[in-house]
Motif scaffolding. Structure first.
Motif, PDB file in Angstrom:
ATOM      1  N   ILE A 108      16.632  -0.435  -9.720  1.00 20.22           N
ATOM      2  CA  ILE A 108      16.609  -1.503  -8.698  1.00 20.22           C
ATOM      3  C   ILE A 108      17.098  -0.948  -7.367  1.00 20.22           C
ATOM      4  CG2 ILE A 108      17.697  -3.675  -8.012  1.00 20.22           C
ATOM      5  CD1 ILE A 108      17.688  -4.482 -10.982  1.00 20.22           C
ATOM      6  N   MET A 109      18.170  -0.184  -7.433  1.00 19.62           N
ATOM      7  CA  MET A 109      18.695   0.420  -6.202  1.00 19.62           C
ATOM      8  C   MET A 109      17.628   1.294  -5.548  1.00 19.62           C
ATOM      9  SD  MET A 109      22.572   1.489  -7.328  1.00 19.62           S
ATOM     10  CE  MET A 109      23.033   2.184  -5.737  1.00 19.62           C
ATOM     11  N   SER A 110      16.879   2.028  -6.366  1.00 18.71           N
ATOM     12  CA  SER A 110      15.842   2.916  -5.839  1.00 18.71           C
ATOM     13  C   SER A 110      14.723   2.127  -5.177  1.00 18.71           C
ATOM     14  CB  SER A 110      15.276   3.786  -6.960  1.00 18.71           C
ATOM     15  OG  SER A 110      14.283   4.640  -6.429  1.00 18.71           O
ATOM     16  N   TYR A 111      14.341   1.007  -5.819  1.00 16.30           N
ATOM     17  CA  TYR A 111      13.344   0.129  -5.185  1.00 16.30           C
ATOM     18  C   TYR A 111      13.832  -0.262  -3.790  1.00 16.30           C
ATOM     19  CZ  TYR A 111       9.936  -0.697  -8.929  1.00 16.30           C
ATOM     20  OH  TYR A 111       8.923  -0.565  -9.838  1.00 16.30           O
ATOM     21  N   ALA A 112      15.109  -0.641  -3.718  1.00 12.34           N
ATOM     22  CA  ALA A 112      15.680  -1.068  -2.435  1.00 12.34           C
ATOM     23  C   ALA A 112      15.622   0.063  -1.412  1.00 12.34           C
ATOM     24  CB  ALA A 112      17.117  -1.511  -2.645  1.00 12.34           C
ATOM     25  N   LYS A 152      24.680   1.619 -20.784  1.00  9.03           N
ATOM     26  CA  LYS A 152      23.887   2.749 -20.298  1.00  9.03           C
ATOM     27  C   LYS A 152      22.499   2.263 -19.897  1.00  9.03           C
ATOM     28  CE  LYS A 152      21.859   7.045 -21.602  1.00  9.03           C
ATOM     29  NZ  LYS A 152      20.924   7.279 -22.695  1.00  9.03           N
ATOM     30  N   VAL A 153      21.873   1.456 -20.753  1.00  8.83           N
ATOM     31  CA  VAL A 153      20.540   0.891 -20.466  1.00  8.83           C
ATOM     32  C   VAL A 153      20.598   0.078 -19.163  1.00  8.83           C
ATOM     33  CG1 VAL A 153      18.724  -0.649 -21.307  1.00  8.83           C
ATOM     34  CG2 VAL A 153      19.993   0.798 -22.934  1.00  8.83           C
ATOM     35  N   THR A 154      21.646  -0.747 -19.083  1.00  6.10           N
ATOM     36  CA  THR A 154      21.808  -1.592 -17.886  1.00  6.10           C
ATOM     37  C   THR A 154      21.891  -0.718 -16.624  1.00  6.10           C
ATOM     38  OG1 THR A 154      23.179  -2.952 -19.317  1.00  6.10           O
ATOM     39  CG2 THR A 154      23.124  -3.544 -16.981  1.00  6.10           C
ATOM     40  N   MET A 155      22.710   0.324 -16.728  1.00  2.00           N
ATOM     41  CA  MET A 155      22.894   1.205 -15.567  1.00  2.00           C
ATOM     42  C   MET A 155      21.557   1.783 -15.119  1.00  2.00           C
ATOM     43  SD  MET A 155      26.420   3.294 -15.551  1.00  2.00           S
ATOM     44  CE  MET A 155      25.970   4.517 -16.771  1.00  2.00           C
ATOM     45  N   ALA A 156      20.767   2.281 -16.064  1.00  2.00           N
ATOM     46  CA  ALA A 156      19.467   2.887 -15.726  1.00  2.00           C
ATOM     47  C   ALA A 156      18.599   1.851 -15.026  1.00  2.00           C
ATOM     48  CB  ALA A 156      18.789   3.376 -16.993  1.00  2.00           C
ATOM     49  N   LYS A 157      18.616   0.604 -15.567  1.00  4.93           N
ATOM     50  CA  LYS A 157      17.808  -0.465 -14.965  1.00  4.93           C
ATOM     51  C   LYS A 157      18.284  -0.730 -13.527  1.00  4.93           C
ATOM     52  CE  LYS A 157      16.067  -5.133 -15.932  1.00  4.93           C
ATOM     53  NZ  LYS A 157      14.703  -4.544 -15.761  1.00  4.93           N
ATOM     54  N   ARG A 158      19.612  -0.772 -13.374  1.00  9.83           N
ATOM     55  CA  ARG A 158      20.148  -1.144 -12.048  1.00  9.83           C
ATOM     56  C   ARG A 158      19.944  -0.030 -11.017  1.00  9.83           C
ATOM     57  NH1 ARG A 158      25.568  -4.543 -13.815  1.00  9.83           N
ATOM     58  NH2 ARG A 158      24.387  -6.267 -14.771  1.00  9.83           N
ATOM     59  N   GLU A 211       0.846  -1.210   0.000  1.00  8.63           N
ATOM     60  CA  GLU A 211       0.000   0.000   0.000  1.00  8.63           C
ATOM     61  C   GLU A 211       0.871   1.245   0.000  1.00  8.63           C
ATOM     62  OE1 GLU A 211      -2.175  -0.287   3.544  1.00  8.63           O
ATOM     63  OE2 GLU A 211      -3.587  -1.821   2.830  1.00  8.63           O
ATOM     64  N   VAL A 212       1.978   1.190   0.758  1.00  7.84           N
ATOM     65  CA  VAL A 212       2.827   2.370   0.941  1.00  7.84           C
ATOM     66  C   VAL A 212       3.905   2.471  -0.127  1.00  7.84           C
ATOM     67  CG1 VAL A 212       2.453   2.415   3.438  1.00  7.84           C
ATOM     68  CG2 VAL A 212       4.340   1.062   2.473  1.00  7.84           C
ATOM     69  N   GLY A 213       3.917   1.536  -1.076  1.00 11.53           N
ATOM     70  CA  GLY A 213       4.949   1.534  -2.109  1.00 11.53           C
ATOM     71  C   GLY A 213       5.794   0.289  -1.982  1.00 11.53           C
ATOM     72  N   PRO A 214       7.018   0.329  -2.501  1.00 13.53           N
ATOM     73  CA  PRO A 214       7.886  -0.842  -2.457  1.00 13.53           C
ATOM     74  C   PRO A 214       8.165  -1.291  -1.020  1.00 13.53           C
ATOM     75  CG  PRO A 214       8.778   0.826  -3.938  1.00 13.53           C
ATOM     76  CD  PRO A 214       7.637   1.456  -3.216  1.00 13.53           C
ATOM     77  N   GLY A 263       7.323  -5.033 -10.537  1.00 14.06           N
ATOM     78  CA  GLY A 263       6.948  -3.721 -11.057  1.00 14.06           C
ATOM     79  C   GLY A 263       7.965  -3.178 -12.027  1.00 14.06           C
ATOM     80  N   PRO A 264       7.529  -2.172 -12.779  1.00 10.83           N
ATOM     81  CA  PRO A 264       8.309  -1.626 -13.896  1.00 10.83           C
ATOM     82  C   PRO A 264       9.537  -0.863 -13.443  1.00 10.83           C
ATOM     83  CG  PRO A 264       6.460  -0.188 -13.427  1.00 10.83           C
ATOM     84  CD  PRO A 264       6.305  -1.379 -12.523  1.00 10.83           C
ATOM     85  N   ASP A 265      10.503  -0.672 -14.358  1.00  6.96           N
ATOM     86  CA  ASP A 265      11.663   0.169 -14.045  1.00  6.96           C
ATOM     87  C   ASP A 265      11.193   1.577 -13.725  1.00  6.96           C
ATOM     88  OD1 ASP A 265      13.008  -2.047 -14.623  1.00  6.96           O
ATOM     89  OD2 ASP A 265      14.008  -1.298 -16.435  1.00  6.96           O
ATOM     90  N   LEU A 266      11.910   2.242 -12.850  1.00  2.80           N
ATOM     91  CA  LEU A 266      11.507   3.590 -12.441  1.00  2.80           C
ATOM     92  C   LEU A 266      12.189   4.632 -13.299  1.00  2.80           C
ATOM     93  CD1 LEU A 266      11.806   3.004  -8.592  1.00  2.80           C
ATOM     94  CD2 LEU A 266       9.692   3.097  -9.938  1.00  2.80           C
TER      95      LEU A 266
END
Lengths: 582, 582
Positions: free
Chosen positions: A530-534, A521-527, A225-228, A374-377
């Motif tokens: 992931i860090m942000s989700y964490a 570059k794409v990989t970095m954005a994806k990762r 409910e509150v997000g990740p 969930g989707p990449d941010l």
């Protein structure tokens, strides 16, 4: 010991009536008695004044190996290696009374004790140094662990392990240093994030890592409910730290305290010495530090005046630390933590220990195990979240420090001048009562008895006032102190994220200069997503705990306060009932 | 005014935050603004610091007539005339900053402000000078009245009366001086009892008086359960002092405050200005002072910061003074007191005034009107009683001063640092609450609202704490202050008795040297017994009042204290109820 240079690392303001000695950061003192115990040492300052000072506030300088330790503690104090040569020179200036730290306060990072790049409260740590709580993790667990490192009662083999590990990394500042080794290696990794020369190497390692270790351990993140949110176990792990026992080895030449820990899962007690907790802390910091704030142990906190009191206090705080770790879904489920709580025998423990120390998934590599649903941010959102958390933790740190400062002053008043005053009021009533008794006038015993009772009542009130802080303020302070330590870890955790975001930002430039491929570059954005989700999962964990903790502690505090005032009112009501106007 | 020398009579310790100025006794200051009001004057010390000081603490030295007044106030300060010439010289030293009073502290009588031949507390009066209460009668009503005499707003005709009266007596120290005249004559008579050169003349006058005035007024003493007692009227007189009105005369050039006094007997209000109270005080002191302690008026007590507050306070204390006089069977029934309370019109008042001023039965002659029932007392018993009363009043004086000192410090804490601290606690909670609100995490409004409420509660507590002293401590202080003033009169009253006893002791010697006849000796013994009956009756009156007063004030104090703590407990209970642990 008194033959070598003793240098004060922090200001220490003596509490009146405890024969303590006020000392300034950088002041040199002579040790007059180091067998006081409870974390205290008797020292004499240049003016010949003698008194107790917290031993952790003193840095000893004598032999070359000490200089080695100094190197480590300097690193721990999050200094750019470039400044080491310079700092050596001032270390030796210290012998003639100069303040070697003063130069570092010019350091933009805000000085040794303060992690918040621009923290107005930063200077307060000095002010509140006499506070048993503010002596706790100074916002920067490593800066805090550093100076006192040599007081720890390590086995020899551990010492070797530590020092070789330590030296190696502190001399070669490569990314290789980031992955393994003892406390100081880790502390350096964390602290270096703040320095342009090193910070990028942290996240880079993960962001650009070619193939991620295909370990079985996975850390899923769900959308709540509150997000990740982290995935929480059905039943929350808990444990009891109790029954501290004095053990000894080497035919009693070396003694230590062993604590009993009983996890709610197995209900089977395991024993650990403080150094084992410290080992666990280092492992957790090493493994999760980039993603999860790991509060430092209640180590260098100066509390008890006497050994018993000190042990009791340390146990209470170890309990608090363990409870917090148990409440964390990732930490509590980690193999190293489980090993610590449930090892079967010495052999089992040793095996687990080695395994944990060999663990490759440490530092930023922890992110490689995180699997958010969930989707990449969007990078913009990632940055906003990061900024928001940074702002919040910073301002909560200020708020918590304010409560600690105010609370400490209140504590001092309630245990010092206030009860003295109530005592004097009580005495004054009783004195007048005995004067009246001497009047020789008949039939005033009712008055004199009543006045004596009233006087005694105010003496009782004096005692209630003096004892109250232990019953309520203590827990308010402990909780806020725990949060101060916790909040002190966020700058590092958030620092890793900021560095990662910057890296992603310069993605195009790096591609253009073909430092990285478009795919990278794409990989970095994806990762970084992931860090942000964490980070978000961790913040949500922090918030829910915070809400629970503050509700609980405020309830406890106010409950005790109500009892306190009601007791006084009742005592006074009884005293009142004894007077009569005919 | 600022052209002449201003000399500090007492130490004054500035209260922080009230822009007051700390000054030492004997320090010279310059008046920078005397239109502050409420008994305050703005002054500048030698170091150029400017601040408020109580105007009554300042003695002005300028013209010859002032020196005249000085002569009077010196007399009032109970100095042997022999030392006057010397004291003059130091008065003028005062102009170059010396402390003219210091020399007098060598005086065996214990210094200007202190009547207790060997009073350890004596020095305290200085310490507590900043205390609105301790500023009150310094144990010696006359010493106290003296210095400030010139600030009083007397009509011209009164001034003349006073000064002529004053000069005449102070220059000729004969027994004639004892019988009539203004305030200062009386104060001199009382105070001189302490000095061998004069003391005997006091009781001698009565002890050896050939035929006693056959006035109709008789003061019987009966034997009660507790011993000798005055005869008490069936219904106790009482009165209400109220409704202070600003009046003016000389076309508004001179303004004054008029109080309305309504006696319980007639219920008919009469009006009096402060100076009328002062006149009454002087008459009562003059007439009864040797037998009955007449407490000084709440004159030079520095209380209100502003005129209104000052008038209110002065009225409250005039009420206290009048109530005490009404409660005294001898004073309340005296003609002069009745005149003051029940005069019909201006003419009636003037007549009564003149009559009272003509009264011959003053000073020690009051004893000639006392008629005790029961046998003559054995001289040994007389002396024992006298000693006992002396010891008791002395030790009660100490006890009362202790309460005033402690109470004053408690007052300062409760209105100063303590509420500030509760405020800061309240603010700290509210700040943390608003940080929490900024978390962006959902569903913590319950916590943040509760924490804000808790914070506000501590701000309310701060206010309660700051306001409480006015509700309870105030009355405890007022009562003890009243008793301090009352007890300050006993040394004079008892002094007269001691002198009389000494006289009787040397009876044989006087007969042998035929200074007196054997008959005189018998008469003296009889009359000293009468004096002892009077002293015992007065002590018994004092004791019964004391028991009543202290029961009453302690009840009031504790009652308010109970309410205070209960209110706080209730507020905290409400704050507590808002927190929830889910």
């Amino acid at each position: 010991m008194s033959c070598c240079i003793h240098l004060m690392l922090y200001d220490f303001i003596a509490e009146p009536g405890n024969n303590e000695l006020t000392v300034k950061e950088g002041e040199t003192v002579t040790i007059t008695n180091q067998n006081i115990g409870g974390g205290w040492i008797e020292a004499q300052n240049s003016r010949g004044e003698v008194g107790l000072v917290p031993e952790d506030y003193i840095e000893v300088r004598s032999t070359v190996t000490d200089v080695g330790n100094t190197l480590l503690s300097l690193a721990a104090l999050s200094l750019p290696l470039s400044s080491l040569t310079f700092s050596f020179s001032c270390l030796f200036q210290a012998s003639n009374g100069n303040d070697p730290w003063s130069v570092w306060n010019a350091d933009p990072s805000g000085g040794s004790n303060n992690n918040w790049a621009s923290n107005p409260e930063g200077t307060q740590t000095g002010k509140t140094a006499a506070d048993p709580w503010s002596a706790a993790s100074q916002g920067h667990p490593q800066a805090y662990q550093g100076p006192g490192a040599e007081d720890d009662e390590w086995d020899d083999e551990w010492d070797d392990m530590k020092s070789t590990g330590g030296y190696a990394e502190s001399e070669s500042g490569e990314s290789g240093a980031m992955q393994r080794g003892g406390a100081h290696a880790t502390s350096m990794k964390i602290s270096l994030n703040k320095f342009p020369g090193f910070s990028k190497s942290g996240p880079e390692l993960y962001l650009l890592c070619k193939q991620l270790a295909k370990g079985k351990e996975k850390l899923p993140i769900y959308m709540g409910e509150v997000g990740p949110v982290w995935s929480y176990p059905e039943s929350q792990l808990d444990c009891v730290v109790a029954d501290p026992k004095k053990g000894s080895k080497m035919y009693g030449l070396k003694s230590y305290i062993e604590y009993q820990i009983v996890p709610s899962t197995t209900n089977r007690p395991v024993n650990h010495r403080y150094k084992h907790f410290d080992w666990l802390y280092e492992r957790l910091l090493d493994k999760f530090g980039s993603a999860i704030p790991i509060p430092s142990l209640p180590d260098k906190q100066v509390t008890g005046r006497f050994e018993e009191e000190f042990i009791k206090m340390r146990m209470e705080r170890l309990q608090g630390w363990m409870t917090r770790m148990c409440r964390h879904p990732i930490v509590s489920c980690s193999e190293v933590f489980q090993t610590f709580l449930t090892y079967k025998d010495e052999k089992d423990w040793k095996t687990g220990k080695r395994k944990a120390e060999k663990d490759e998934t440490v530092g930023v590599m922890i992110f490689s195990t995180i699997e958010p649903e969930g989707p990449d941010l969007d990078p913009v959102e990632v940055e906003q979240k990061c900024e928001q958390f940074s702002r919040f933790t910073k301002s909560m740190d200020d708020g918590v420090k304010e409560i600690l400062t105010v609370g400490h002053e209140h504590w001092k008043r309630c245990t010092g001048p206030l009860p003295k005053e109530y005592q004097r009021i009580g005495k004054a009533f009783q004195n007048l009562s005995s004067v009246f008794t001497s009047s020789g006038y008949q039939g005033e015993s009712t008055l004199t008895d009543a006045m004596t009772a009233a006087g005694k009542t105010y003496e009782e009130i004096a005692q209630l006032v003096a004892e109250q802080p232990r019953k309520d303020l203590h827990f308010l302070m402990e909780t806020n102190n725990e949060y101060k330590g916790l909040l002190g870890c966020f700058p590092d955790t958030i620092g890793v994220h900021k560095a990662a975001i910057d890296k992603v930002k310069e993605g195009d430039k790096l591609v253009a200069t073909s430092k990285i491929t478009p795919q990278d570059k794409v990989t970095m954005a994806k990762r970084v997503s992931i860090m942000s989700y964490a980070l978000q999962a961790e913040m949500n964990h922090f918030h829910s705990n915070r809400i629970y903790d503050y509700n609980r502690v405020m309830q406890l505090y106010l409950e005790e306060q109500v009892k306190f005032y009601e007791t006084i009112a009742e005592k006074l009501r009884q005293a009142h009932s004894q007077f009569t106007t005919m």
